[in-house]
Every structure is written in C-alpha cells, then in structure tokens.
Design an enzyme around this catalytic site. Structure first.
Site, mmCIF file in Angstrom:
data_model
loop_
_atom_site.group_PDB
_atom_site.id
_atom_site.type_symbol
_atom_site.label_atom_id
_atom_site.label_comp_id
_atom_site.label_asym_id
_atom_site.label_seq_id
_atom_site.Cartn_x
_atom_site.Cartn_y
_atom_site.Cartn_z
ATOM 1 N N ASP A 43 -66.491 29.485 61.661
ATOM 2 C CA ASP A 43 -67.728 28.728 61.833
ATOM 3 C C ASP A 43 -68.187 28.040 60.553
ATOM 4 O O ASP A 43 -69.386 27.883 60.303
ATOM 5 C CB ASP A 43 -68.853 29.633 62.369
ATOM 6 C CG ASP A 43 -68.445 30.360 63.633
ATOM 7 O OD1 ASP A 43 -67.735 29.741 64.444
ATOM 8 O OD2 ASP A 43 -68.829 31.533 63.801
ATOM 9 N N HIS A 71 -66.124 24.897 68.139
ATOM 10 C CA HIS A 71 -66.292 23.877 67.101
ATOM 11 C C HIS A 71 -67.338 22.857 67.538
ATOM 12 O O HIS A 71 -67.189 22.225 68.575
ATOM 13 C CB HIS A 71 -64.958 23.176 66.819
ATOM 14 C CG HIS A 71 -63.890 24.120 66.331
ATOM 15 N ND1 HIS A 71 -62.593 23.751 66.152
ATOM 16 C CD2 HIS A 71 -63.949 25.417 65.964
ATOM 17 C CE1 HIS A 71 -61.885 24.780 65.710
ATOM 18 N NE2 HIS A 71 -62.690 25.810 65.595
HETATM 19 P P1 GDP Z 1 -66.420 25.620 63.181
HETATM 20 O O1 GDP Z 1 -66.133 26.707 64.146
HETATM 21 O O2 GDP Z 1 -65.841 25.862 61.835
HETATM 22 O O3 GDP Z 1 -66.073 24.250 63.693
HETATM 23 O O4 GDP Z 1 -68.011 25.632 62.982
HETATM 24 P P2 GDP Z 1 -69.138 25.812 64.129
HETATM 25 O O5 GDP Z 1 -69.265 24.543 64.864
HETATM 26 O O6 GDP Z 1 -68.890 27.044 64.904
HETATM 27 O O7 GDP Z 1 -70.411 26.135 63.240
HETATM 28 C C1 GDP Z 1 -70.872 25.266 62.269
HETATM 29 C C2 GDP Z 1 -72.310 24.863 62.635
HETATM 30 O O8 GDP Z 1 -72.921 24.272 61.532
HETATM 31 C C3 GDP Z 1 -72.399 23.844 63.743
HETATM 32 O O9 GDP Z 1 -73.566 24.069 64.478
HETATM 33 C C4 GDP Z 1 -72.491 22.520 62.990
HETATM 34 O O10 GDP Z 1 -73.154 21.497 63.725
HETATM 35 C C5 GDP Z 1 -73.306 22.931 61.811
HETATM 36 N N1 GDP Z 1 -73.023 22.182 60.572
HETATM 37 C C6 GDP Z 1 -71.830 21.802 60.065
HETATM 38 N N2 GDP Z 1 -71.993 21.254 58.847
HETATM 39 C C7 GDP Z 1 -73.314 21.292 58.578
HETATM 40 C C8 GDP Z 1 -74.092 20.911 57.447
HETATM 41 O O11 GDP Z 1 -73.596 20.428 56.437
HETATM 42 N N3 GDP Z 1 -75.448 21.146 57.526
HETATM 43 C C9 GDP Z 1 -76.034 21.692 58.631
HETATM 44 N N4 GDP Z 1 -77.335 21.895 58.620
HETATM 45 N N5 GDP Z 1 -75.311 22.064 59.706
HETATM 46 C C10 GDP Z 1 -73.971 21.879 59.673
HETATM 47 P P1 IMO Z 2 -64.095 29.271 64.942
HETATM 48 O O1 IMO Z 2 -62.834 28.481 65.180
HETATM 49 C C1 IMO Z 2 -66.039 33.101 64.187
HETATM 50 C C2 IMO Z 2 -63.908 36.705 65.522
HETATM 51 C C3 IMO Z 2 -64.634 37.431 66.643
HETATM 52 C C4 IMO Z 2 -64.177 38.852 66.379
HETATM 53 C C5 IMO Z 2 -62.735 38.657 65.920
HETATM 54 C C6 IMO Z 2 -61.709 38.865 67.010
HETATM 55 O O2 IMO Z 2 -65.242 28.805 65.763
HETATM 56 O O3 IMO Z 2 -64.390 29.392 63.499
HETATM 57 P P2 IMO Z 2 -60.998 37.465 69.157
HETATM 58 O O4 IMO Z 2 -61.790 37.070 70.358
HETATM 59 O O5 IMO Z 2 -60.388 36.329 68.425
HETATM 60 O O6 IMO Z 2 -59.993 38.536 69.463
HETATM 61 O O7 IMO Z 2 -62.079 38.166 68.182
HETATM 62 O O8 IMO Z 2 -62.652 37.340 65.433
HETATM 63 N N1 IMO Z 2 -63.671 35.270 65.777
HETATM 64 C C7 IMO Z 2 -64.414 34.275 65.280
HETATM 65 N N2 IMO Z 2 -65.535 34.302 64.533
HETATM 66 N N3 IMO Z 2 -65.486 31.923 64.514
HETATM 67 C C8 IMO Z 2 -64.361 31.875 65.252
HETATM 68 O O9 IMO Z 2 -63.725 30.722 65.528
HETATM 69 C C9 IMO Z 2 -63.784 33.087 65.689
HETATM 70 N N4 IMO Z 2 -62.697 33.399 66.409
HETATM 71 C C10 IMO Z 2 -62.635 34.733 66.455
HETATM 72 O O10 IMO Z 2 -66.025 37.281 66.525
HETATM 73 O O11 IMO Z 2 -64.900 39.394 65.305
HETATM 74 MG MG MG Z 3 -67.082 28.055 65.413
#
Ligand code: GDP
Ligand code: IMO
Ligand code: MG
Length: 457
Positions: A43, A71
């Site tokens: 994330d 994502h």
């Molecule tokens: P990913 O799994 O790595 O693609 O990340 P996620 O989408 O799960 O979580 C990142 C969150 O942070 C999302 O809600 C994005 O919209 C938000 N985000 C990403 N970059 C920024 C930033 O620079 N500032 C803020 N405020 N939010 C961001």
């Molecule tokens: P993105 O791509 C955050 C974590 C789960 C759990 C562990 C194992 O959005 O960054 P699983 O279901 O994969 O067997 O769970 O891994 N986990 C993540 N945490 N972001 C993710 O993906 C994750 N994918 C798996 O929360 O602790």
């Molecule tokens: Mg994510």
C-alpha cells in the site's frame, strides 16, 4: 518466428565489436522493462506510480500475487481500485498483461472488470491479455484460506491476517503440482473436471468441513473460461515479441511488497509470492537482462495490514494521526492499517534485494501537520547496532529502533508541484532519506491524484 530487430540491434549484430560475443549479446537483448515494486509492507502507492508511468507505456504487466492486492488510482477526480487488473488498464492505448506468476480468481477478475466498466472504463477486456500458464484460484481456495486462518488462531492464538482471497492455498496447489492453470481450463474440459474433482477431494481430506458443489463450480468455470478465452495467449511468447519487436515501453506493476515476499519478508507473516524483482522474471518469463529501471515505492511513513512485527509502529496519538490523515484503510479488506514512522532499515533491506534505480516517496503531505517527525535509521540488539535485517521474528520483535528526529514543516504541501515549492524542512527530510538509502528519489507524492507527484529529475 517473426522477430523484428530494432535499428540499434541491427547495428550491433552486423558489426561485431572488439568486446566479444558477451557484450554483443547484451546489446541484442531487446527492450528493457521498467519495474515498480513496493519497498515496505504494501500500500505504498504503487498503483499511482504505475498510472503515472503507464501514460506512455505500451504494455503494463502484473507478474505475481492475485486479488489480495488493492491499488488505488485517481484520475480526473475519479477513484479506481484495481486488484487483479494492472493499473495501466486505464490507458486506452496500452495493453495489460496478467503473467504466469499471478494467481487468478475468475469471478473476482470479471467482477472487477464489470465494476470498472460501469465507472466508464470501457473496453478493458479488449486490452487485457492473460497468460495461459497462470494458475487459477477457486472459490474453495478462498474458503480454505479462511479455515486455515481459524486453525492458526486456534492452534497458535494468532493468525496471519490474510486477505482471505485464497492466495496461500492457490500457490500451495501450484507448488504441490495439483494446481490448475488457465490452459487446463481452456483445454480438454473432461480432463480439467477430473483434476478439479481430485483437488477438491484432496482439500476435503484435509478439511472435512469443506463443502463444494463441484458440478455447479464446474458449470461456472466453463462459462468463465469461455469469457476468458479471447484474452488468453502464450505469455512467454507474447513477452518475447514485445521485448524484441519495435521499441516498446513495458512496465511491470509489482503487487504486495518486499517485506511481504515469501522468501525475504517477515515470514511467516507474508504473502505467498515473490514480490521482489526476481518475481518479475519468473512471473512473466523474461530474462534478467531485460530488466531496466527498478523503482521502489515507499511511503514517507510506514504502514502494515495484518499481523506481524513492525518495529517503528506507533500505538499512540502519532500512529492515530497517520492513520486518520493518511486514510489508512485497506483497499481490499477495509481493515485499518497499522501506522508508524518511516523505517529506513526495511527500505534499505528492500534495496539490497531489488537494487532500486530510484525511489518514489509517497504521501509526504500526510506529515504536514506534525511538530516532529521521526525516522528509524538502525536496529539495535542488546545495545549493539545490527547491520542486517533479522530473519527471525522473535529477534525482530526484540530490536530497539534508533531514530533521527526532524522538525516538522507545519506547512500544507498538497499544492507543491516542483521541488522549490516544498518547504526547506521537507526538502531536508527528503534529502536525508535519499542519502541514507543511497538511492535517488525521483518522485515525491503530495496528494492522491496524478498531478500531485513532484518529479525531481
Ligand atoms: P498500492 O497498493 O501500493 O497501490 O497502494 P494503495 O492504493 O493500496 O494505497 C495507497 C493510498 O494512498 C491510496 O489511497 C492512494 O490514493 C493514496 N496515495 C498515493 N500517493 C499519495 C500521496 O502522495 N498523498 C496522498 N495523500 N495520498 C496518496
Ligand atoms: P498491495 O499490492 C498490504 C498482507 C495481508 C496479510 C499478508 C498475507 O495493495 O500493496 P495474503 O492474503 O496475501 O495471503 O495475506 O499479506 N497483504 C497485503 N498488505 N497490501 C497488499 O497488497 C497486500 N497483499 C497481502 O494483509 O498480512
Ligand atoms: Mg494496496
């Protein structure tokens, strides 16, 4: 076999150089692939970084994981969340590929596609290619994921906190050589049905409470298979052609992250795939020689979803502020993310494995209101600094984090669009991170949308 060499390649093949065949082979390797990887526990904002780069990409690939990933991409005020689809699917000019290393839950894939279609993302299925070698996640894998979590809770008093998307069980089937792949579903359905039934029986012998309506599942799978068929290709050959045809911009979107990697993460509190750079090669069938830039994505602080050691976690007002300001709630499960200070020990560790060429530092804006900001720079064990990242979770639970403290800039950075717009104290914070990891920071994120990314060079 059609193979179109680029002009550059031609020159190198026809004019042998004094550096010998090895050198020539390197030059002839074809197009380079840019890889985007999570440098923490997930994330970090990988989706947003991929979206930024995908504007110019011809092909955007997922190479590992499944719909455990979530994502988020914000474009023109519209928020999209992708789980199995590469974030590049937004770009109508690029092709998206789900590689052999991904595990696919077909109902999940089509549900995601249909949801995005309703949001206006038309034609996604015409732009998507799925590798015939990718393994399938079945509904019962997801049920088993839940059963295994309950078992862990009952036996050890704690579970992993998985997303319950069936990821662990599906990769277990793959490793046990009883898994079923896309090519099996699209091949002889009688044979597929027999192997499916055997797999169900295998899991039922382990989990007697597991109920599966086999005939209904097979009926659904046949329908999903037919819907999938036009998208399916030999992924290896597709990538080979993409690498060796006309110059192409190819992007790989990592899912999950380094500290969740099955080999290098905080085992056993990890996911079941390789989320580090090797996963790009094995998950797509591409040679290491074709790996170009490897961008690590790190938040300006740290978060973690699920269970497991987290040395810089702040179970206090600072952690709560990061959670609420950063809206740190899981995209896939809706769980609150645990929050803490930026841990440079883990980012450096991720760099040791991935060899980042640059870093994208996201969510700097979340720190705007803090009086003081801390950064974890080293771990100590029994009062002595340790140079490596501990493999053993008991050890990781015991480490004492050494912090550097920075004064907060107490200024809204969300409107900053270039380096000079950032307050000097924020610039200091960024420069410190860059120097400590030893990798240049190429982007700094100050907001959710595409334009809120300061490009440094
Ligand atoms: P990913 O799994 O790595 O693609 O990340 P996620 O989408 O799960 O979580 C990142 C969150 O942070 C999302 O809600 C994005 O919209 C938000 N985000 C990403 N970059 C920024 C930033 O620079 N500032 C803020 N405020 N939010 C961001
Ligand atoms: P993105 O791509 C955050 C974590 C789960 C759990 C562990 C194992 O959005 O960054 P699983 O279901 O994969 O067997 O769970 O891994 N986990 C993540 N945490 N972001 C993710 O993906 C994750 N994918 C798996 O929360 O602790
Ligand atoms: Mg994510």
């Amino acid at each position: 076999m059609s193979h179109t060499w680029s002009a550059k390649d031609h020159k190198n093949t026809s004019q042998p150089t004094a550096t010998g065949p090895q050198k020539r082979a390197r030059n002839d390797a074809g197009n380079k692939v840019t890889v985007v990887l999570g440098a923490q526990w997930g994330d970090e904002g990988k989706g947003k970084v991929v979206d930024l780069l995908a504007v110019e990409a011809d092909v955007v690939c997922r190479c590992q994981g499944g719909n455990n990933a979530g994502h988020t991409v914000v474009v023109d005020g519209k928020e999209y969340d992708f789980h199995l689809l590469p974030s590049g699917i937004i770009n109508p000019k690029s092709t998206s590929l789900i590689g052999n290393g991904v595990v696919i839950h077909l109902p999940g894939l089509f549900e995601e596609g249909d949801k995005n279609d309703k949001k206006g993302l038309k034609g996604w299925d015409k732009r998507l290619i799925v590798s015939d070698r990718a393994h399938l996640v079945f509904d019962f894998h997801q049920v088993v994921d839940g059963l295994q979590e309950s078992e862990r809770q009952a036996q050890e008093g704690k579970n992993i906190g998985t997303t319950k998307k069936g990821i662990g069980p599906a990769y277990s089937s793959k490793a046990s050589r009883t898994g079923l792949r896309v090519c099996d579903l699209l091949g002889d359905f009688k044979d597929f049905s027999m192997r499916f039934k055997n797999l169900v029986r295998q899991y039922q012998s382990m989990y007697p409470s597991l109920e599966v309506d086999t005939e209904d599942q097979l009926k659904q799978l046949k329908e999903y298979g037919e819907r999938l068929r036009p998208m399916v290709r030999d992924g290896v050959y597709y990538m080979y052609e993409a690498l060796h045809g006309h110059p192409k911009k190819i992007l790989v979107e990592g899912a999950n992250a380094a500290l969740l990697d099955i080999d290098f993460g905080t085992y056993p509190f990890v996911t079941s795939s390789n989320c580090t750079v090797g996963g790009a090669c094995t998950g797509l069938g591409i040679p290491p020689l074709n790996i170009g830039d490897v961008y690590g994505v790190a938040k300006a602080y740290t978060t973690r979803v699920g269970i497991g050691a987290f040395p810089t976690e702040q179970l206090n007002a600072d952690g709560e502020l990061l959670q609420t300001r950063g809206r740190e709630v899981g995209v896939t499960t809706g769980r609150k993310r645990r929050c803490g200070w930026l841990d440079l020990v883990i980012v450096r560790y991720a760099h040791m494995i991935n060899g980042f060429t640059a870093i994208a530092l996201t969510k700097l804006d979340i720190l705007d209101v803090l009086d003081e900001i801390k950064v974890g720079v080293a771990y100590k064990l029994n009062g002595k600094r340790i140079p490596h990242f501990p493999a053993n979770m008991d050890v990781l639970h015991k480490v004492e984090v050494e912090y550097e403290t920075f004064p907060g800039w107490k200024t809204d950075t969300s409107a900053a669009r270039k380096w000079n717009d950032l307050p000097p104290k924020a610039q200091n914070y960024i420069r410190f991170i860059e120097n400590h990891i030893g990798v240049p920071i190429k982007w700094v994120g100050v907001g959710k949308s595409r334009e809120c990314m300061i490009q440094m060079f």
